[in-house]
Design an enzyme around this catalytic site. Structure first.
Site, PDB file in Angstrom:
ATOM      1  CG  ASP A 189       5.443  -6.035  -0.552  1.00  0.00           C
ATOM      2  OD1 ASP A 189       6.174  -5.864  -1.555  1.00  0.00           O
ATOM      3  OD2 ASP A 189       4.613  -5.188  -0.166  1.00  0.00           O
ATOM      4  N   GLY A 291      -3.053  -2.095   0.471  1.00  0.00           N
ATOM      5  CA  GLY A 291      -3.356  -1.037   1.435  1.00  0.00           C
ATOM      6  C   GLY A 291      -2.179  -0.102   1.557  1.00  0.00           C
TER       7      GLY A 291
HETATM    8  O1  NPG Z   1      -2.099  -2.666   5.584  1.00  0.00           O
HETATM    9  O2  NPG Z   1      -2.414  -0.713   4.688  1.00  0.00           O
HETATM   10  C1  NPG Z   1      -1.704  -1.682   4.997  1.00  0.00           C
HETATM   11  C2  NPG Z   1      -0.278  -1.673   4.630  1.00  0.00           C
HETATM   12  C3  NPG Z   1       0.006  -2.708   3.620  1.00  0.00           C
HETATM   13  O3  NPG Z   1       2.252  -3.287   3.301  1.00  0.00           O
HETATM   14  C4  NPG Z   1       1.370  -2.520   3.078  1.00  0.00           C
HETATM   15  N1  NPG Z   1       1.528  -1.411   2.364  1.00  0.00           N
HETATM   16  O4  NPG Z   1       4.159  -1.612   0.082  1.00  0.00           O
HETATM   17  O5  NPG Z   1       2.137  -2.289   0.015  1.00  0.00           O
HETATM   18  C5  NPG Z   1       3.036  -1.660   0.561  1.00  0.00           C
HETATM   19  C6  NPG Z   1       2.786  -0.997   1.877  1.00  0.00           C
HETATM   20  C7  NPG Z   1       2.794   0.504   1.863  1.00  0.00           C
HETATM   21  C8  NPG Z   1       2.440   1.176   3.002  1.00  0.00           C
HETATM   22  C9  NPG Z   1       3.119   1.207   0.774  1.00  0.00           C
HETATM   23  C10 NPG Z   1       2.436   2.563   3.034  1.00  0.00           C
HETATM   24  C11 NPG Z   1       3.130   2.589   0.794  1.00  0.00           C
HETATM   25  C12 NPG Z   1       2.786   3.266   1.928  1.00  0.00           C
END
Ligand code: NPG
Length: 370
Positions: A189, A291
């Site tokens: 990602d 998430g």
């Molecule tokens: O496991 O909730 C989780 C995090 C997953 O990588 C994750 N979230 O870019 O998708 C994303 C990122 C994120 C986290 C985005 C916090 C925004 C805020």
């Protein structure tokens, strides 16, 4: 029909078990808004997915607080008696602000379902009781640290590892993880950190049999994503670019992605998330549940959504322990087979524990009709 009688906004702060680094910043604490919506017969909870800074999207906590307090909550009070299908139209006079809107849409839905004793999963159309879970691994300080984290998560049972990447260390990190774990479901990602000028990086990543490359380019670059997809073998997945069912349809028609990450908070709430799911399913595009480091409340909503039939890939629906030493709800626990239970009680099926909620509250404000 039920009517919203009052809304309590609460800003909470919870320390994360480990700092979470992405290409757009580092989070050490989860700081978010919770809305508690009181209807005629129940109270429901909505968790806002905005963060402290407008780094992932243009919405952020203090802005969302004002959008809810000064515009969205008054619109909901004015709407009077409501069913779930009336909530989005009641908020439609406010342009954009999907994360702020999702907070109230989801809280209303939770209250309405609690009044009826129906679970969120059943209302949304879930067809299973447990969902397969993956985990998102932040950018680590070194290759060794990354390998250790990945090894620990695999030992816990997670069924898919997603590596956060940024320009400079991408191929080397992916190569190291793939060499150590040749057979795991592995994805990356980029959180929009690249441009089309980096096409060679993505060609190089094609060698590692990745499940997907998520959001490599800017969130508005659908045409560029389509151009990149034509030049690489690995499936592209979009996250930040998908803000509604309409944008999902546009991305799919343009060939900008072959997989979609659905975050209910990013698309304006659970009702629009189901529409994104339906649009992708109709087009034969697999989806998974993203998430945003949610507490146990938002996590319960994500798990219910992830139990819909089009969610065919493990999501970022990780256990509470991956984020928090102590969650505000009873924890969501990962089984050793890498699955988690969808809650079955009325509405979200979980509640904040009053002691935990008080301990992590930074500010509250009560909103009521004039
Ligand atoms: O496991 O909730 C989780 C995090 C997953 O990588 C994750 N979230 O870019 O998708 C994303 C990122 C994120 C986290 C985005 C916090 C925004 C805020």
């Amino acid at each position: 029909m039920t009517r919203v009688r009052s809304i309590e906004l609460r800003l909470i702060g919870l320390p994360l078990v480990t700092p979470f680094r992405t290409s757009f910043g580092v989070e050490t604490d989860k700081v978010c808004i919770l809305a508690r919506v009181e209807t005629d017969g129940a109270a429901g909870w909505g968790e806002c997915v905005t963060g402290v800074d407008p780094g992932f999207s243009e919405e952020f906590n203090e802005g969302a607080w004002l959008a809810i307090r000064d515009h969205l909550a008054p619109a909901l009070f004015r709407a009077g008696d409501l069913e779930p299908e009336g909530v989005e139209p009641a908020l439609a006079a406010v342009r954009g602000n999907p994360m702020a809107k999702a907070t109230l849409v989801n809280a209303f839905l939770d209250a309405w379902l609690r009044e009826r004793g129906e679970s969120l999963a059943s209302f949304l159309g879930a067809d299973r009781e447990r969902v397969a879970c993956g985990v998102s691994v932040g950018i680590a300080p070194s290759v060794d640290a990354l390998l250790e984290q990945v090894g620990d998560y695999l030992a816990e049972g997670y069924r898919r590892i997603k590596l956060k990447i940024e320009p400079g260390t991408d191929v080397e990190r992916v190569e190291a993880v793939r060499a150590a774990y040749p057979d795991i479901l592995l994805s990356v990602d980029a959180n929009a950190a690249y441009s089309l000028a980096h096409v060679e990086v993505f060609r190089a990543l094609d060698a590692f049999d990745l499940l997907m490359v998520e959001q490599p380019l800017h969130h508005e670059d659908l045409v560029e994503h389509a151009a990149l997809q034509r030049q690489i073998r690995t499936d592209l997945c979009l996250d930040e670019s998908i803000r509604s069912a309409a944008s999902a349809r546009a991305a799919i028609e343009l060939g900008a992605c072959r997989i979609v990450n659905i975050k209910q908070g990013r698309v304006g709430g659970l009702l629009e998330a189901v529409r994104v799911h339906d649009a992708c399913r109709a087009a034969g595009v697999p989806v998974w549940c993203g998430g945003m480091l949610e507490t146990g409340l938002g996590r319960a909503a994500n798990l219910a959504l992830a139990a819909l039939p089009g969610f065919t890939l493990p999501g970022d629906t990780s256990a509470s322990a991956r984020y928090f030493t102590e969650d505000i709800t009873d924890p969501h626990v990962l089984a050793t087979d890498g699955t988690m239970a969808v809650t079955t009680g009325p509405g979200l099926g979980v509640e904040p524990r009053p002691d935990r909620l008080e301990a992590c509250t930074l500010r509250t404000e009560r909103l009521a009709p004039p």
